[in-house]
Design an enzyme around this catalytic site. Structure first.
Site, PDB file in Angstrom:
ATOM      1  CB  CYS A  35      -1.143  -0.012   1.101  1.00 13.20           C
ATOM      2  SG  CYS A  35      -1.691  -1.096   1.162  1.00 13.20           S
ATOM      3  CG  ASP A  37       0.680   4.430   4.308  1.00 16.63           C
ATOM      4  OD1 ASP A  37       1.189   5.731   2.968  1.00 16.63           O
ATOM      5  OD2 ASP A  37      -0.207   3.937   3.574  1.00 16.63           O
ATOM      6  CB  CYS A  62       1.594   9.927   0.722  1.00 15.41           C
ATOM      7  SG  CYS A  62       0.290   9.948   1.855  1.00 15.41           S
ATOM      8  CB  CYS A 106      -2.048   8.535   6.628  1.00 15.84           C
ATOM      9  SG  CYS A 106      -2.023   8.277   5.939  1.00 15.84           S
TER      10      CYS A 106
END
Lengths: 299, 408
Positions: A35, A37, A62, A106
């Site tokens: 993904c 992350d 990100c 996140c």
């Protein structure tokens, strides 16, 4: 381009506590490389008091992943482990003045890194029970895994059920095709066939012919409708206040987390429906900011 | 365009969309005002518009090297052209239930094929190798009289890699199968001569070649069996009903004329700028590499993977310096997976998320290229400092093992 708050941008451009903490005695690694992350949280914990003396992060991710990591470390420094564990992903998002729905994961990753680090410190094994699927409902950030499980566990059979149980599809309704596909798939597991509810002849919400109410009676009814909705808003850290009623227009002010929320328009629609039900007549619910200046009793 | 802090912006995202050329704007403006007539009307208000559309059709015809101007069908966008082509082939040959395409197509084709698969069609997805190249033997094996249409892009939007569509169209023709190509990225950048090819249908999109958004073309070879997507009026000879977007059609005609004039420039000066940019970045940034097939691709596209960092973060930092590019990372798309093109080429996740696409146009300058060359290395270094996969001076040893997060 994502709509990132000033706070998110600031924490991305100048992250706090970046890098590993020297002499860390707690490490939490979470994320999914697929993904895009991944987060390593390192903590220095005082063994006597369990106070987090220092926190640092290393993040592959990100803008909002980096900002969420930065925010997390700022929030938990100085807290005891038990206090820190009470931090929710919503707290992280709130600290950043909100995250786009697609980016809420996140903040979830931040909370999980914290849980993993605390487990690591205490010599426990932290197991992630959270599986993430493709984002289906962008209004309320609901992914396919959650929808599938909810359908399975509650034997849901209609899109309306899914909206009621998960909120998915309760906003703009653009994801209803996706929700129907999941229903078709999950229901097939138990040999059922998804039958889209034929548009039942809608009992047209023809308001019962209004019995003439006095202005005060009307306002009381409107207040009652708002009272009924209030717990839902407060659950999402928001609230609503009645500002004025002018003929068929009801001016309200959204406060707390509801103010400036991307979902405000959807929420207003819900409020409007509720008031129409209560009053038995059509009214329009409008944010107080749109009230003609001359009629404003305030600023 | 300047940034909030007054820096002159640098636009290196021309595969996403392009600036409308000033000459194109000038050509289209009268069609919003005095030339507002409906080209179908008998009176003089309509007549001139009809003539302008005819001219535009010929300008498109010239750029594509089509035999007849009636083979040019104006649509609203590349996606409409793709859908029209594929759905037409299925409608016109109801006994054929298979489609051949590739794993790296644009969503305009891929999402439609996925949808058609749910409706019972069989879709053959041709795979690519590490450089994004097709295996023509695998293609030959799935060509049969059960296939209604082959749809293969001319150039890949992410890497610029060119597919051998001319050869593939010949193979399709030999097998009696219709061939469509999504040439949205190729038109205007590579020479095209459809009359000498076996391509039956081709999609192009105006906004990729300095025309405005909202205008596309479906090239439809004469005598190709066709079923319209939109039925209604007689516009486009009944093949695409709906009142013509006359201003945009005129604009596209002008843009095609200009693309024809500048074709050589794409292959020489734009290519030189791209090569300078790419070589300098690869030379100064460690652990970076070019994706796709460097020896066979569009002259304007450089797709560079920066390992151990994530693309959206790169774009945000570039944007702060006024530099516009794009990325194959999951986060820039709103999906959870990185670009399907990067995954299809087997690019590892640690690199796929960090892929950054710089796509140039004839409006870019060497000075801009040099500014980007200077900007990129510090940005990559800054993000690597934050990355759990990066040590003091390079990737941590065995990154996959050193950092194995709790869920994957």
């Amino acid at each position: 381009m994502w709509e990132y708050s000033e706070k998110v941008q600031e924490h991305f451009f100048t992250p706090r506590n970046a890098g590993a903490v020297q002499d860390a005695n707690a490490l939490g690694d979470v994320g999914s490389l697929a993904c895009g992350d991944a987060l390593r949280l390192s903590l220095k914990v005082d063994p006597e008091t369990e106070v987090i003396l220092d926190a640092g992060f290393q993040t592959f991710g990100c803008g909002s992943a980096i900002a969420s990591s930065s925010a997390l470390t700022e929030i938990i420094k100085g807290k005891t482990l038990d206090e820190a564990l009470k931090v929710t992903n919503q707290d992280i998002a709130d600290y950043l003045d909100g995250l786009p729905p697609e980016k809420m994961h996140c903040s979830v990753m931040g909370r999980e890194a914290l849980q993993a680090a605390v487990a690591n410190y205490r010599g426990e094994e932290w197991k992630d029970d959270h599986e993430e699927g493709a984002l289906i409902c962008k209004c309320f950030a609901v992914d396919s895994v959650l929808i599938e499980e909810t359908i399975r566990n509650n034997k849901l059979t209609t899109v309306e059920d899914v909206v009621n149980f998960t909120k998915a599809g309760g906003g703009c309704s653009a994801c209803h095709e996706g929700v129907e596909e999941i229903l078709t798939r999950v229901m097939a597991e138990s040999g059922q066939t998804f039958a889209p509810a034929a548009p039942a002849p809608v009992a047209v919400a023809m308001p019962t012919p209004p019995t003439k109410m006095t202005g005060v009676q009307r306002i009381r009814k409107i207040e009652a409708a708002l009272e009924a909705i209030r717990p839902n808003l407060q659950r999402d850290h928001g609230d609503v206040e009645l500002i004025d009623v002018d003929g068929k227009t009801v001016y309200v002010k959204m406060t707390g987390a509801c103010a400036g929320c991307q979902m405000a328009a959807v929420t207003l629609e819900g409020i409007q429906e509720r008031i129409i039900d209560e009053l038995g007549e059509f009214v329009r619910v409008v944010p107080a900011e749109l009230m003609p200046k001359s009629e404003r009793a305030y600023g | 365009m300047t940034t909030d802090s007054g820096i002159q912006g640098i636009y290196f995202d021309n595969n996403a969309t392009t600036m409308v050329a000033p000459e194109v704007v000038e050509a289209m403006l009268p069609f919003f005002s005095e030339q507002f007539g409906n080209p179908s009307s008998m009176h003089l208000f309509g007549n001139k518009v009809g003539f302008a559309i005819k001219q535009a059709r010929q300008q498109v015809q010239t750029l594509l090297g089509a035999e007849h101007d009636s083979e040019i069908v104006f649509t609203s966008c590349g996606t409409e052209s793709d859908s029209t082509a594929i759905l037409s082939a299925l409608k016109a040959q109801p006994e054929r239930k298979e489609i051949i395409t590739t794993v790296v197509e644009h969503p305009a084709v891929l999402a439609l094929c996925e949808h058609l698969a749910k409706e019972g069609y069989k879709v053959h997805y041709l795979e690519v190798d590490g450089k994004g190249r097709l295996d023509l033997d695998a293609y030959r094996k799935v060509l049969s009289d059960r296939v209604a249409i082959v749809s293969v892009m001319w150039a890949n939007n992410e890497t610029g890699t060119l597919f051998p569509v001319l050869e593939m169209a010949e193979m399709a023709k030999a097998a009696g199968v219709l061939f469509h190509t999504d040439a949205v990225q190729a038109v205007g950048k590579v020479a095209i001569d459809l009359k000498t090819s076996s391509i039956d249908m081709l999609s192009l999109s105006g906004h990729k070649l300095h025309a405005p958004k909202g205008i596309g073309v479906l090239y439809l070879r004469r005598n190709t069996r066709f079923r319209p997507l939109l039925r209604g009026g007689h516009q486009e000879r009944g093949r695409r009903a709906g009142t013509e977007n006359s201003a945009a059609i005129v604009a596209l005609g002008k843009a095609c004329e200009m693309a024809m004039e500048h074709m050589a420039q794409e292959q020489t000066s734009v290519r030189a700028l791209r090569d300078r940019l790419e070589q300098a970045i690869i030379a100064t940034v460690p652990y970076s590499f070019v994706t796709g097939d460097p020896s066979n691709r569009l002259p304007n596209t450089a797709n560079i993977a920066f390992e151990y960092i994530e693309g959206e973060a790169i774009l945000l930092l570039l944007n702060k310096l006024g530099i516009a590019a794009s990325s194959g990372s999951a986060c820039t798309s709103g999906s959870l997976e990185p670009s399907h093109v990067m995954r299809a080429m087997g690019i590892p996740y640690t690199a796929a998320h960090g892929t950054t696409r710089f796509s140039l146009s004839r409006y870019n300058t060497l000075e801009e290229v040099e500014r980007v060359i200077a900007a990129v290395p510090p940005i990559v270094a800054q993000l690597r400092k934050l990355s759990p996969y990066w040590g003091e001076n390079g990737p941590v040893e065995e990154p996959e093992k050193a950092f194995a997060p709790a869920y994957a």
